[in-house]
Design an enzyme around this catalytic site. Structure first.
Site, short mmCIF file in Angstrom:
data_model
loop_
_atom_site.label_atom_id
_atom_site.label_comp_id
_atom_site.label_asym_id
_atom_site.label_seq_id
_atom_site.Cartn_x
_atom_site.Cartn_y
_atom_site.Cartn_z
N GLU A 1 -66.16 59.40 85.70
CA GLU A 1 -65.95 59.89 84.34
C GLU A 1 -66.05 61.42 84.37
OE1 GLU A 1 -68.17 59.76 79.97
OE2 GLU A 1 -68.80 58.37 81.53
N TYR B 1 -61.80 74.44 75.93
CA TYR B 1 -61.03 73.80 77.00
C TYR B 1 -60.30 74.78 77.91
CZ TYR B 1 -62.02 69.70 74.22
OH TYR B 1 -62.67 68.71 73.53
N HIS C 1 -65.50 65.16 82.06
CA HIS C 1 -65.28 65.89 80.80
C HIS C 1 -65.25 67.37 81.11
CE1 HIS C 1 -65.78 62.28 78.45
NE2 HIS C 1 -66.80 61.99 79.22
N ALA D 1 -61.84 61.44 73.40
CA ALA D 1 -62.66 60.86 72.34
C ALA D 1 -62.86 59.35 72.49
CB ALA D 1 -62.04 61.16 70.97
N ASP E 1 -64.96 48.10 79.21
CA ASP E 1 -64.78 46.76 79.78
C ASP E 1 -63.71 46.75 80.87
OD1 ASP E 1 -66.75 45.70 78.16
OD2 ASP E 1 -65.36 44.72 76.77
N ARG F 1 -72.38 69.38 72.30
CA ARG F 1 -71.48 69.27 71.16
C ARG F 1 -72.05 68.31 70.12
NH1 ARG F 1 -65.61 68.61 73.28
NH2 ARG F 1 -65.18 69.24 71.14
N PRO G 1 -56.56 60.90 75.03
CA PRO G 1 -55.96 61.54 73.86
C PRO G 1 -56.26 63.03 73.76
CG PRO G 1 -57.79 60.14 73.20
CD PRO G 1 -57.53 59.88 74.65
N ASN G 2 -55.22 63.74 73.36
CA ASN G 2 -55.24 65.17 73.07
C ASN G 2 -55.34 66.06 74.31
OD1 ASN G 2 -55.06 64.79 70.20
ND2 ASN G 2 -57.18 64.10 70.30
N HIS H 1 -66.29 57.82 73.52
CA HIS H 1 -67.37 57.59 72.56
C HIS H 1 -67.09 56.42 71.61
CE1 HIS H 1 -68.04 61.55 74.14
NE2 HIS H 1 -66.93 61.97 73.57
N ARG I 1 -70.78 62.64 70.39
CA ARG I 1 -70.24 62.82 71.74
C ARG I 1 -71.29 62.57 72.83
NH1 ARG I 1 -65.09 64.99 71.07
NH2 ARG I 1 -64.85 66.26 69.20
N ASN J 1 -60.80 61.01 82.27
CA ASN J 1 -61.26 61.76 81.11
C ASN J 1 -60.65 61.05 79.92
OD1 ASN J 1 -61.79 63.48 79.00
ND2 ASN J 1 -61.36 65.34 80.15
N ARG K 1 -55.00 73.76 72.93
CA ARG K 1 -56.03 73.21 72.06
C ARG K 1 -57.38 73.88 72.31
NH1 ARG K 1 -59.05 67.53 73.10
NH2 ARG K 1 -60.38 67.57 71.26
N SER L 1 -65.77 69.83 78.85
CA SER L 1 -66.89 70.45 78.15
C SER L 1 -68.18 69.68 78.43
CB SER L 1 -66.64 70.48 76.64
OG SER L 1 -66.66 69.16 76.11
#
Length: 137
Positions: free
Chosen positions: A96, A23, A98, A75, A85, A105, A10-11, A78, A109, A72, A18, A100
């Site tokens: 995984e 970012y 990210h 949100a 799963d 943060r 998302p986002n 978290h 997070r 990635n 953004r 940032s």
């Protein structure tokens, strides 16, 4: 030729617009073209969704036939036990990623439901985090 997919949550479709102070100002589409031209020996594909279930469906779809997934989850990292799963249930290794440093943060997070099931975690190197993930696979 290794088959790797980058999955953004998302986002992340708003990269380049953004919060550029966190970012950066580059769109992911532009960055993906850079990665594809640099890693011509990798069959690199991309998927993005703002919907948790669609991310899970994509993990299930590629989780037994690809050489690697770079995820990635935004949100959902978290909050989503379900994505954690899904990673646990597939065979393809997941890295995984990210952009940032999530540990610099907000406190919420600092928790990841993905990390325990991931091959590894790369965070805090901006867009270069994705390239480091490709190299790790």
């Amino acid at each position: 030729m290794k088959k790797i997919i980058i999955i953004n949550g998302p986002n992340l479709n708003l990269l380049g617009k953004r919060e550029p102070e966190i970012y950066g100002s580059q769109t992911f589409t532009a960055y993906l073209e850079t990665l594809k031209s640099k890693y011509t020996h990798v069959d690199l594909s991309y998927y993005q969704s703002n919907v948790e279930g669609e991310l899970i469906n994509k993990l299930h779809e590629v989780g037994f036939s690809y050489d690697g997934v770079i995820l990635n989850a935004g949100a959902y990292t978290h909050t989503s036990v379900a994505i954690g799963d899904a990673i646990k249930g597939i065979e393809t290794p997941v890295v995984e990623v990210h952009i940032s440093n999530t540990f610099s943060r907000e406190e919420f997070r600092h928790q990841s439901y993905i990390s325990p099931n991931a091959k590894g975690v790369i965070l805090g190197f901006g867009m270069q985090s994705y390239e480091l993930a490709i190299q790790s696979i």
